[in-house]
Scaffold this active site. Structure first.
Site, PDB file in Angstrom:
ATOM      1  N   LEU A 232       0.854  -1.197   0.000  1.00  0.00           N
ATOM      2  CA  LEU A 232       0.000   0.000   0.000  1.00  0.00           C
ATOM      3  C   LEU A 232       0.884   1.239   0.000  1.00  0.00           C
ATOM      4  O   LEU A 232       1.780   1.340   0.832  1.00  0.00           O
ATOM      5  CB  LEU A 232      -0.835   0.044   1.286  1.00  0.00           C
ATOM      6  CG  LEU A 232      -1.843  -1.075   1.520  1.00  0.00           C
ATOM      7  CD1 LEU A 232      -2.346  -1.018   2.946  1.00  0.00           C
ATOM      8  CD2 LEU A 232      -2.991  -0.943   0.536  1.00  0.00           C
ATOM      9  N   HIS A 233       0.658   2.128  -0.911  1.00  0.00           N
ATOM     10  CA  HIS A 233       1.428   3.373  -0.858  1.00  0.00           C
ATOM     11  C   HIS A 233       0.683   4.576  -1.426  1.00  0.00           C
ATOM     12  O   HIS A 233       1.147   5.696  -1.312  1.00  0.00           O
ATOM     13  CB  HIS A 233       2.762   3.210  -1.598  1.00  0.00           C
ATOM     14  CG  HIS A 233       2.595   3.190  -3.090  1.00  0.00           C
ATOM     15  ND1 HIS A 233       2.154   2.079  -3.763  1.00  0.00           N
ATOM     16  CD2 HIS A 233       2.777   4.143  -4.022  1.00  0.00           C
ATOM     17  CE1 HIS A 233       2.077   2.348  -5.043  1.00  0.00           C
ATOM     18  NE2 HIS A 233       2.442   3.594  -5.237  1.00  0.00           N
ATOM     19  N   ARG A 234      -0.476   4.354  -2.083  1.00  0.00           N
ATOM     20  CA  ARG A 234      -1.150   5.488  -2.738  1.00  0.00           C
ATOM     21  C   ARG A 234      -1.623   6.497  -1.703  1.00  0.00           C
ATOM     22  O   ARG A 234      -2.196   6.109  -0.665  1.00  0.00           O
ATOM     23  CB  ARG A 234      -2.380   5.009  -3.506  1.00  0.00           C
ATOM     24  CG  ARG A 234      -2.033   4.071  -4.579  1.00  0.00           C
ATOM     25  CD  ARG A 234      -2.614   4.390  -5.923  1.00  0.00           C
ATOM     26  NE  ARG A 234      -1.899   3.549  -6.870  1.00  0.00           N
ATOM     27  CZ  ARG A 234      -0.957   3.957  -7.691  1.00  0.00           C
ATOM     28  NH1 ARG A 234      -0.635   5.226  -7.751  1.00  0.00           N
ATOM     29  NH2 ARG A 234      -0.341   3.114  -8.473  1.00  0.00           N
ATOM     30  N   ASP A 307      -2.469  -1.690  -3.766  1.00  0.00           N
ATOM     31  CA  ASP A 307      -3.005  -0.550  -4.505  1.00  0.00           C
ATOM     32  C   ASP A 307      -2.058  -0.148  -5.636  1.00  0.00           C
ATOM     33  O   ASP A 307      -2.189   0.908  -6.225  1.00  0.00           O
ATOM     34  CB  ASP A 307      -3.317   0.632  -3.569  1.00  0.00           C
ATOM     35  CG  ASP A 307      -2.084   1.156  -2.836  1.00  0.00           C
ATOM     36  OD1 ASP A 307      -0.956   0.706  -3.127  1.00  0.00           O
ATOM     37  OD2 ASP A 307      -2.251   2.020  -1.962  1.00  0.00           O
TER      38      ASP A 307
END
Ligand code: UD1
Length: 386
Positions: A232-234, A307
């Site tokens: 997850l990084h968005r 994501d």
């Protein structure tokens, strides 16, 4: 348009390539300059660099420095056999406007000193659009690899980068036919567009045997038997506490059912270290991984929650169930032909899809999308050479 086979380009394609380059004679030994900057660029540039080297083109590699940590950048160069960059612009992190502007300001003199025949840019990161804009202002030809993808969500910075880069590019290489359709709808001259397949899958196929070796080591290090994988990084997922906190709570719960390995992007780690440290032992929070190690985990995971754009594609190729925490995707082929499901921020649906994946009620995928066959970069090299 379907790409020509690797064994040789059709006469029509040769003419078409020549048309978009504004001349009809073949130019041997072009000087091609690649611009890379962020983690998802490196696995795309590696096979293209290799394929062009085999055709004896002169090549220059410029790293913008958008990503700079060893784990976000250095490890990819060493693992993927990419040569050291000829120049590193060292722009580092900043707001989108400042980062894009810094890349443009630093890239302009570099471009003027190298004066290549063609610049290649990759994907949809800020480095991609910044370099394309400089080229187009100065009259240098620019090629976009991974052109035509659209999420139709203009709140995503990457969507703006895709739209603008494709408008600026002189030659566009798409990974799948939905890209061709998007470009046609936006009025881009079809003579400039080549559907070549997915260069990232070229790298995956090449490094899968290395990943298998790495997994043997990993399995012991992380005491892994059956496990799932999270990335997850968005900003839309990790910046807002109203999203991130219930998301992490759901993943924490699910990791009691199946251990989940979570390599954490630096921005997520720095924002949420306390919360991450408070998770149960089944949620294995680790530092970002190298390409080969991450591929090993993808290959052996029971389920992937992400994501990322690229991971939706890689999991489709590997036939792994992929639950994407986004409302949309610029890679619809991973849904229509692959193993990907979008759940947005619906945590009940995340739980449901997760359990379905473990119970065998998963999308099976089938054969990979057309032209995701390990030869996309060779097609690009053929097109540019002929
Ligand atoms: C960028 C891309 C995104 C891609 C992602 C992969 C854009 C608009 N976004 O997002 O499409 O999926 O890379 O990782 O280009 N940081 C470090 N070390 C690094 C790099 C970044 O600690 O080597 C931290 C910094 O705090 C920085 C933050 O991560 O402010 C965000 O980095 P940035 O390059 O701006 O965007 P990404 O979120 O990585």
């Amino acid at each position: 348009m379907i790409a020509p086979s690797v064994s040789g380009l059709s006469e029509a394609s040769n003419v078409q390539t020549a048309k978009c380059f504004g001349r009809y004679e073949r130019k041997p030994g072009m000087h091609i300059l690649h611009v890379v900057g962020a983690r998802p660029n490196f696995m795309k540039a590696a096979p293209v660099y290799r394929a062009l080297a085999a055709k004896n083109h002169k090549q220059t590699l410029i790293h913008t420095g958008q990503h700079y940590d060893t784990q976000m950048s250095g490890v990819f160069f060493s693992q993927l056999g990419i040569p050291e960059p000829d120049e590193n612009l060292n722009v580092g992190s900043a707001s989108h406007a400042q980062q894009t502007a810094s890349i443009m300001a630093a890239f302009e003199p570099a471009l003027l000193s190298h004066r290549p025949d063609l610049v290649l840019v990759y994907g949809d990161v800020n480095s991609t659009v910044a370099a394309a804009l400089v080229c187009s202002k100065l009259g240098f030809r620019v090629g976009h690899i991974e052109a035509g993808l659209r999420s139709f969500d203009r709140t995503m910075p990457e969507e703006i980068n895709r739209l603008l880069t494709d408008q600026l590019a002189d030659i566009l290489f798409t990974p799948s036919s939905d890209g061709d359709a998007n470009l046609a709808r936006e009025g881009i001259d079809q003579d400039k567009v080549f559907c070549v397949g997915n260069v990232m899958i070229d790298t995956l196929i090449r490094y899968l045997p290395h990943a298998e070796e790495a997994f043997a080591r990993f399995k012991t290090e992380l005491s892994l038997d059956a496990f799932g994988l999270i990335t997850l990084h968005r900003p839309s997922n990790v910046d807002d506490p109203c999203v991130f906190v219930p998301m992490l709570k759901t993943l924490d719960d699910l990791s009691r059912v199946l251990p989940l390995v979570f390599p954490v992007h630096p921005r997520t780690r720095s924002r949420w270290s306390e919360l991450l440290n408070g998770c149960n032992a089944g949620l294995r929070v680790v530092d970002p991984l190298g390409y080969v190690e991450f591929l090993a985990l993808q290959k052996h995971a029971e389920v992937i929650v992400t994501d990322s754009g690229g991971i939706q594609e890689e999991s489709t190729y590997l036939g792994k169930p992929c639950i994407t925490l986004r409302e949309n995707t610029e890679r619809p082929i991973t849904i229509t032909m692959g193993t990907n499901t979008l759940v947005g921020h619906n945590w009940d649906m995340l739980r449901q899809r997760f359990h379905e994946s473990l119970n065998g009620q998963r999308k099976s995928g089938g054969s990979p999308p057309p032209l995701w066959d390990g030869k996309a970069s060779m097609r690009i090299a053929d097109i540019l050479t002929n």
